[in-house]
Design an enzyme around this catalytic site. Structure first.
Site, PDB file in Angstrom:
ATOM      1  N   HIS A 133      40.588  40.292  43.666  1.00  0.00           N
ATOM      2  CA  HIS A 133      39.514  40.861  42.858  1.00  0.00           C
ATOM      3  C   HIS A 133      38.151  40.358  43.329  1.00  0.00           C
ATOM      4  O   HIS A 133      37.218  41.142  43.553  1.00  0.00           O
ATOM      5  CB  HIS A 133      39.751  40.499  41.380  1.00  0.00           C
ATOM      6  CG  HIS A 133      38.917  41.238  40.398  1.00  0.00           C
ATOM      7  ND1 HIS A 133      37.695  40.772  39.960  1.00  0.00           N
ATOM      8  CD2 HIS A 133      39.131  42.405  39.740  1.00  0.00           C
ATOM      9  CE1 HIS A 133      37.195  41.617  39.067  1.00  0.00           C
ATOM     10  NE2 HIS A 133      38.044  42.624  38.919  1.00  0.00           N
ATOM     11  N   SER A 153      33.889  46.220  36.847  1.00  0.00           N
ATOM     12  CA  SER A 153      33.925  45.046  37.729  1.00  0.00           C
ATOM     13  C   SER A 153      33.293  45.340  39.079  1.00  0.00           C
ATOM     14  O   SER A 153      32.688  44.449  39.697  1.00  0.00           O
ATOM     15  CB  SER A 153      35.378  44.603  37.969  1.00  0.00           C
ATOM     16  OG  SER A 153      35.888  43.864  36.902  1.00  0.00           O
ATOM     17  N   ASP A 201      34.424  34.616  39.921  1.00  0.00           N
ATOM     18  CA  ASP A 201      35.548  35.533  39.778  1.00  0.00           C
ATOM     19  C   ASP A 201      36.831  34.819  40.200  1.00  0.00           C
ATOM     20  O   ASP A 201      36.972  33.617  39.990  1.00  0.00           O
ATOM     21  CB  ASP A 201      35.289  36.767  40.659  1.00  0.00           C
ATOM     22  CG  ASP A 201      36.014  38.000  40.145  1.00  0.00           C
ATOM     23  OD1 ASP A 201      37.170  38.228  40.537  1.00  0.00           O
ATOM     24  OD2 ASP A 201      35.416  38.721  39.328  1.00  0.00           O
TER      25      ASP A 201
END
Length: 476
Positions: free
Chosen positions: A202, A412, A165
Site C-alpha cells: 500500500h 488512499s 503508511d
C-alpha cells in the site's frame, strides 16, 4: 456502506491484533462507522484526566458496583501526545464500559465547555475498515497511470514528502521511479503460505504515484501501520511524532488513513500533533475515506476547522472516467478537493520474483453504494477468503500473481496525486512554502465537478488518463 464488508474486515483486524479487544462503533442506517478499543477512554493529561477519572469512578461505584481500582490510568502519565489512557471496568468480565462512561461525562463536559474524553479509535488505512477494493494485477508493458511526468530528480531542489503508511516492499527498487525513495521496509510482506498479506504494498503504491506525478521529489516512507493497516489512536500521535522527528518536518505529509467518530469532533490522540503541525510550514494531505459518506473523517476533516484549514487539505476520489466522484469516496463540505482515485496503476511488488495474492473480499453483483456505473465494487469479479457464505456455496477464493505493477482504487491513492501536484508546483515555481503552493494550485484550478449537488474543485495530473483510454491503448 455495506455491513458485510465491515464485519469481514473487523474479523481480519481482530485476528491481526489479538492482544487488543476491539468493538464496533454505533450503527447509523445499518452501517458501523468506526472501531475502537474496548474498556479504554482517552483524556488529555493533567486536570482533565483527573476530572474524567474521578467522574467515571463516582458514577460506576454508585451505579454498577465497581470498586475504585476498576477505573485506572495506564501507561506513562506524561508524554508528548498529552494523552492519558484510562481503563474502565473489571477486566475479568470482558464487557465494554466505554458507552456508559461517555454518558456519565456529558454533564461534566457541559460544565467545562469542551469535550473531555473520547474513545480510543482504531485508525486504519482501509478507512473505516472497508477498503474500496483490493489490488488487481496488470499486464507487463502497461504504463503507470498517472504516467511519469517530465523532469528529473535533483536532491538540491527536490520537495520533501513523508508517506505515513505501510512500509516499502523489499523489491521496490525494481521500479525505476522509486530509485530515490527511502524509508522503512515492511516486515513480513507474505504469510506462512508465501501469499502477499493484505495491504502489503500500500505504501509502495502511494510512493509510486507521488514519484510519477512529481519526479523531483524526495519521498520517505514510514512503516507506521503494518498490523493489518491499523493502529490505535493512543499510539498514532506518538508514531507521527516519531516519523517527523526522524528526518525533520517535511514539506508535505501524505496520509491515507483515518477514522470517523461518534460525533463531529476530532481525535484527542492527535491534538498535540495537530497543534505542532499548525506551527510548522508542513502541509498535511489526507484521504477523505472510502465510506461513501458525508460523516467527517479524521484527520482529513481538520481541513474544515478554521484553526487548521491552512495546514490540512482533504482529498476525495474521482471515478475512473474522472468526471464524477467515485462510488466509494466520502464527500461533504469538509472535503476540499477531488482527484483521480479509481483504477490507478502504480508499483506494488514482485519485481524480483512474482508473488501470489489471495483475495479477501468478494465483489458484488451491483454497486454496494447504489451507483449505476461499472465500479470497483463489481469488477473484476473475484471471491474472497473472508466473504460471508463462501463456505456454504463451496466457492474457492481467487488467487492472482503480481509481478510489478497493479491497479488499485481508493481515496488512499487520490491523496498522493494531490500531494504530488503540490510538490510539483513547488519545484516548478521555486516555491519553498508548501501551503503557499497549495493555495496557488487551488486558486488556478479551473476544473470542477458536481458531487451530491455541490460543485467541487478537481485536480487531474497532466499525465493521468481515464482508465478506458489506458485500456484501449494497451494491445491485447
Amino acid at each position: 456502506m455495506a455491513p458485510q464488508r465491515f464485519h469481514e474486515q473487523f474479523d481480519h483486524i481482530q485476528r491481526a491484533m489479538p492482544d487488543i479487544a476491539l468493538a464496533m462503533g454505533p450503527y447509523d442506517d445499518g452501517a458501523a462507522h468506526f472501531l475502537y478499543e474496548k474498556g479504554v477512554v482517552l483524556a488529555r493529561d493533567g486536570e482533565e484526566a483527573r476530572v474524567v477519572e474521578d467522574t467515571v469512578r463516582a458514577h460506576f461505584t454508585a451505579t454498577a458496583g465497581l470498586v475504585p481500582d476498576h477505573v485506572r490510568r495506564e501507561g506513562p502519565q506524561a508524554n508528548r501526545t498529552g494523552v492519558t489512557r484510562i481503563r474502565i471496568g473489571d477486566p475479568a468480565e470482558g464487557t465494554d464500559s466505554v458507552p456508559h462512561a461517555l454518558r456519565a461525562l456529558r454533564d461534566a463536559e457541559g460544565r467545562q465547555g469542551r469535550r473531555l474524553v473520547g474513545r480510543n479509535h482504531l485508525v486504519h488505512i482501509a478507512v473505516n475498515a472497508c477498503p474500496s477494493d483490493e489490488p488487481v494485477p496488470v499486464p507487463r508493458g502497461r504504463p503507470a497511470n498517472p504516467a511519469a511526468a517530465e523532469g528529473r530528480y535533483d536532491a538540491a531542489t527536490a520537495a520533501r514528502v513523508l508517506v505515513v503508511d505501510t512500509g516499502l516492499v523489499h523489491d521496490h527498487g525494481g521500479y525505476p521511479l522509486l530509485a530515490h525513495t527511502t524509508g522503512d521496509t515492511q516486515p513480513a510482506e507474505t504469510d506462512a503460505d508465501g501469499a502477499l498479506r493484505q495491504y502489503a504494498g500500500h505504501g509502495t503504491f502511494i510512493a509510486g504515484i507521488l514519484a510519477a506525478v512529481a519526479p523531483n521529489t524526495e519521498v520517505t516512507v514510514r512503516n507506521t501501520m503494518s498490523d493489518a493497516g491499523a493502529i490505535l489512536e493512543s499510539e498514532f500521535g506518538a508514531r507521527l511524532f516519531e516519523a517527523v522527528d526522524e528526518g525533520g518536518w517535511p514539506d508535505i505529509i501524505s496520509l491515507s488513513a483515518g477514522t470517523t467518530t461518534e460525533g463531529t469532533d476530532g481525535l484527542i490522540g492527535l491534538d498535540a500533533f495537530m497543534r505542532e503541525l499548525r506551527e510548522q510550514r508542513t502541509l498535511l494531505v489526507a484521504a477523505a475515506g472510502n465510506n461513501s459518506s458525508n460523516a467527517p473523517f479524521w484527520p482529513a476533516a481538520y481541513a474544515a476547522l478554521p484553526e487548521y484549514e491552512g495546514s490540512v487539505v482533504s482529498v476525495g476520489a474521482l471515478s475512473a472516467d474522472g468526471e464524477s466522484e467515485a462510488c466509494f469516496s466520502n464527500h461533504g463540505p469538509w472535503v476540499r478537493v477531488f482527484a483521480p482515485g479509481e483504477r490507478l496503476t502504480s508499483a506494488l511488488t514482485g519485481f524480483d520474483t512474482p508473488v501470489p495474492y489471495v483475495y479477501q473480499h468478494s465483489t458484488y453483483d451491483t454497486c454496494r453504494f447504489g451507483f449505476d456505473y461499472t465500479c470497483t465494487c463489481q469488477l473484476p469479479r473475484h471471491t474472497g477468503v473472508l466473504s460471508e457464505g463462501r463456505e456454504s456455496t463451496g466457492a474457492k477464493p481467487h488467487q492472482v500473481m503480481f509481478d510489478g505493477l497493479a491497479q488499485w482504487s481508493g481515496t488512499s491513492f487520490a491523496t498522493p496525486v494531490v500531494a504530488g501536484l503540490v510538490a510539483a508546483h513547488m519545484t516548478a515555481q521555486q516555491e519553498r512554502d508548501p501551503r503557499a503552493a497549495r493555495d496557488l494550485l487551488l486558486a488556478s484550478a479551473t476544473d470542477t465537478t458536481e458531487v451530491r449537488g455541490a460543485r467541487v474543485t478537481v485536480l487531474r495530473p497532466p499525465t493521468w488518463r481515464p482508465a478506458s483510454a489506458v485500456d484501449a491503448a494497451v494491445p491485447v
